[in-house]
Design a protein around this motif. Structure first.
Motif, PDB file in Angstrom:
ATOM      1  N   GLU A 121       0.838  -1.190   0.000  1.00  0.00           N
ATOM      2  CA  GLU A 121       0.000   0.000   0.000  1.00  0.00           C
ATOM      3  C   GLU A 121       0.880   1.250   0.000  1.00  0.00           C
ATOM      4  O   GLU A 121       2.111   1.182   0.070  1.00  0.00           O
ATOM      5  CB  GLU A 121      -0.926  -0.007   1.222  1.00  0.00           C
ATOM      6  N   THR A 122       0.236   2.402  -0.073  1.00  0.00           N
ATOM      7  CA  THR A 122       0.995   3.655  -0.047  1.00  0.00           C
ATOM      8  C   THR A 122       1.638   3.845   1.319  1.00  0.00           C
ATOM      9  O   THR A 122       1.240   3.231   2.314  1.00  0.00           O
ATOM     10  CB  THR A 122       0.084   4.851  -0.335  1.00  0.00           C
ATOM     11  N   LEU A 123       2.636   4.710   1.358  1.00  0.00           N
ATOM     12  CA  LEU A 123       3.303   5.000   2.630  1.00  0.00           C
ATOM     13  C   LEU A 123       2.332   5.603   3.639  1.00  0.00           C
ATOM     14  O   LEU A 123       2.424   5.350   4.843  1.00  0.00           O
ATOM     15  CB  LEU A 123       4.488   5.938   2.405  1.00  0.00           C
ATOM     16  N   GLU A 124       1.370   6.415   3.145  1.00  0.00           N
ATOM     17  CA  GLU A 124       0.373   7.006   4.034  1.00  0.00           C
ATOM     18  C   GLU A 124      -0.496   5.919   4.668  1.00  0.00           C
ATOM     19  O   GLU A 124      -0.840   5.991   5.853  1.00  0.00           O
ATOM     20  CB  GLU A 124      -0.500   8.002   3.272  1.00  0.00           C
ATOM     21  N   GLY A 125      -0.839   4.885   3.884  1.00  0.00           N
ATOM     22  CA  GLY A 125      -1.630   3.785   4.419  1.00  0.00           C
ATOM     23  C   GLY A 125      -0.857   2.981   5.449  1.00  0.00           C
ATOM     24  O   GLY A 125      -1.401   2.578   6.491  1.00  0.00           O
ATOM     25  N   GLN A 126       0.420   2.748   5.179  1.00  0.00           N
ATOM     26  CA  GLN A 126       1.255   2.020   6.127  1.00  0.00           C
ATOM     27  C   GLN A 126       1.413   2.804   7.439  1.00  0.00           C
ATOM     28  O   GLN A 126       1.390   2.228   8.532  1.00  0.00           O
ATOM     29  CB  GLN A 126       2.623   1.745   5.503  1.00  0.00           C
ATOM     30  N   LEU A 127       1.594   4.115   7.325  1.00  0.00           N
ATOM     31  CA  LEU A 127       1.756   4.946   8.518  1.00  0.00           C
ATOM     32  C   LEU A 127       0.485   4.929   9.361  1.00  0.00           C
ATOM     33  O   LEU A 127       0.544   4.880  10.599  1.00  0.00           O
ATOM     34  CB  LEU A 127       2.102   6.380   8.112  1.00  0.00           C
ATOM     35  N   ALA A 128      -0.676   4.960   8.717  1.00  0.00           N
ATOM     36  CA  ALA A 128      -1.935   4.940   9.453  1.00  0.00           C
ATOM     37  C   ALA A 128      -2.084   3.643  10.245  1.00  0.00           C
ATOM     38  O   ALA A 128      -2.556   3.653  11.398  1.00  0.00           O
ATOM     39  CB  ALA A 128      -3.103   5.115   8.489  1.00  0.00           C
ATOM     40  N   VAL A 129      -1.680   2.515   9.672  1.00  0.00           N
ATOM     41  CA  VAL A 129      -1.726   1.242  10.382  1.00  0.00           C
ATOM     42  C   VAL A 129      -0.806   1.280  11.600  1.00  0.00           C
ATOM     43  O   VAL A 129      -1.185   0.863  12.699  1.00  0.00           O
ATOM     44  CB  VAL A 129      -1.342   0.081   9.435  1.00  0.00           C
ATOM     45  N   ALA A 130       0.398   1.764  11.417  1.00  0.00           N
ATOM     46  CA  ALA A 130       1.356   1.849  12.529  1.00  0.00           C
ATOM     47  C   ALA A 130       0.837   2.740  13.642  1.00  0.00           C
ATOM     48  O   ALA A 130       0.966   2.415  14.841  1.00  0.00           O
ATOM     49  CB  ALA A 130       2.694   2.357  12.018  1.00  0.00           C
ATOM     50  N   ARG A 131       0.221   3.848  13.295  1.00  0.00           N
ATOM     51  CA  ARG A 131      -0.264   4.772  14.318  1.00  0.00           C
ATOM     52  C   ARG A 131      -1.425   4.171  15.115  1.00  0.00           C
ATOM     53  O   ARG A 131      -1.578   4.454  16.302  1.00  0.00           O
ATOM     54  CB  ARG A 131      -0.709   6.087  13.665  1.00  0.00           C
ATOM     55  N   VAL A 132      -2.265   3.352  14.484  1.00  0.00           N
ATOM     56  CA  VAL A 132      -3.344   2.696  15.218  1.00  0.00           C
ATOM     57  C   VAL A 132      -2.773   1.824  16.330  1.00  0.00           C
ATOM     58  O   VAL A 132      -3.255   1.837  17.475  1.00  0.00           O
ATOM     59  CB  VAL A 132      -4.212   1.857  14.259  1.00  0.00           C
ATOM     60  N   ILE A 133      -1.727   1.053  16.017  1.00  0.00           N
ATOM     61  CA  ILE A 133      -1.123   0.168  17.019  1.00  0.00           C
ATOM     62  C   ILE A 133      -0.522   0.986  18.167  1.00  0.00           C
ATOM     63  O   ILE A 133      -0.681   0.644  19.344  1.00  0.00           O
ATOM     64  CB  ILE A 133      -0.056  -0.718  16.344  1.00  0.00           C
ATOM     65  N   ILE A 134       0.163   2.058  17.843  1.00  0.00           N
ATOM     66  CA  ILE A 134       0.756   2.922  18.874  1.00  0.00           C
ATOM     67  C   ILE A 134      -0.338   3.575  19.713  1.00  0.00           C
ATOM     68  O   ILE A 134      -0.234   3.653  20.948  1.00  0.00           O
ATOM     69  CB  ILE A 134       1.657   3.981  18.226  1.00  0.00           C
ATOM     70  N   ASN A 135      -1.412   4.046  19.062  1.00  0.00           N
ATOM     71  CA  ASN A 135      -2.513   4.667  19.791  1.00  0.00           C
ATOM     72  C   ASN A 135      -3.164   3.683  20.761  1.00  0.00           C
ATOM     73  O   ASN A 135      -3.552   4.048  21.878  1.00  0.00           O
ATOM     74  CB  ASN A 135      -3.564   5.195  18.815  1.00  0.00           C
ATOM     75  N   ARG A 136      -3.291   2.437  20.345  1.00  0.00           N
ATOM     76  CA  ARG A 136      -3.877   1.423  21.227  1.00  0.00           C
ATOM     77  C   ARG A 136      -3.012   1.204  22.472  1.00  0.00           C
ATOM     78  O   ARG A 136      -3.535   1.092  23.587  1.00  0.00           O
ATOM     79  CB  ARG A 136      -4.047   0.108  20.471  1.00  0.00           C
ATOM     80  N   ALA A 137      -1.699   1.136  22.277  1.00  0.00           N
ATOM     81  CA  ALA A 137      -0.792   0.899  23.408  1.00  0.00           C
ATOM     82  C   ALA A 137      -0.838   2.060  24.406  1.00  0.00           C
ATOM     83  O   ALA A 137      -0.613   1.862  25.608  1.00  0.00           O
ATOM     84  CB  ALA A 137       0.622   0.680  22.906  1.00  0.00           C
TER      85      ALA A 137
END
Length: 223
Positions: A121-137
């Protein structure tokens, strides 16, 4: 005493008085002249400090000149700063991360989640996935570690038996995933779905009733 003798005495007395007045005037004029000439020299000597005396002129303390911090180095200067310019694009920021080295712990978990969940996926899509995991933690509603969030049961479909499938660490996809994970951890680029705690694939419609934040590539993000 004869008249001529008296006249001679008076004349002599008059000449003597006149000579005395003239001499007095010449002496005064001479003193005035000498005084006038010596004034500059006297002033010069007065301004020069002598041993054990303070100078006649007291100079103020030098003023410190402050230069504004935003003024850059002039042309031809060898001066340089350690401040790196901000990347203009997310792609440039990813490239600036360089090649990944040994990745362990939470960083490896986060990069693995980005790799398996949004590879291609685009870099923006990858970043959004990563931020969800960090936000959950950080939220207090999920596990407090990144690995804990990822390995929480029934959260990520790529997790198999509390583990991940093998990763091609020589691939560009892994290099991008590690770079995106680092950028997300540093919070050095805003996600298009900032604040999201949930996402699902576009192909499904779970009907969560949550606040939709963005649709990026193959995922829909919610708060």
């Amino acid at each position: 005493m004869s008249f001529r003798l008296k006249a001679a005495i008076i004349a002599a007395f008059t000449l003597s008085a006149a000579a005395a007045v003239t001499a007095s005037d010449m002496s005064s004029a001479s003193e005035a002249s000498l005084s006038t000439v010596s004034l500059p020299e006297t002033a010069a000597l007065a301004s020069a400090p002598t041993a054990g005396t303070k100078p006649a002129v007291v100079f103020a303390a030098p003023q410190e000149v402050a230069q504004s911090l935003d003024s850059g180095p002039k042309a031809g200067s060898n001066f340089s700063t350690d401040i790196e310019p901000k990347a203009e694009t997310l792609a440039a920021l990813v490239d600036a991360q360089g090649a990944p080295e040994d990745v362990e712990g939470d960083m490896k978990c986060l990069a693995g989640a980005v790799y398996f969940e949004s590879k291609g996926e685009t870099l923006e899509g990858q970043l959004a996935v990563a931020r969800v995991i960090i936000n959950r933690a950080k939220s207090g509603r999920f596990a407090s570690s990144l690995c804990g969030v990822i390995y929480q049961p029934s959260q990520f479909s790529f997790v198999r038996g509390h583990g991940m499938p093998p990763i091609n660490i020589a691939s560009d996809s892994w290099r991008q995933a590690v770079a995106i994970a680092q950028i997300a951890l540093d919070d050095s680029w805003d996600s298009q779905a900032e604040g999201a705690l949930f996402f699902h694939a576009r192909r499904v419609s779970p009907g969560w009733g949550k606040t939709k934040l963005a649709s990026i590539d193959n995922h829909v993000f919610y708060r």
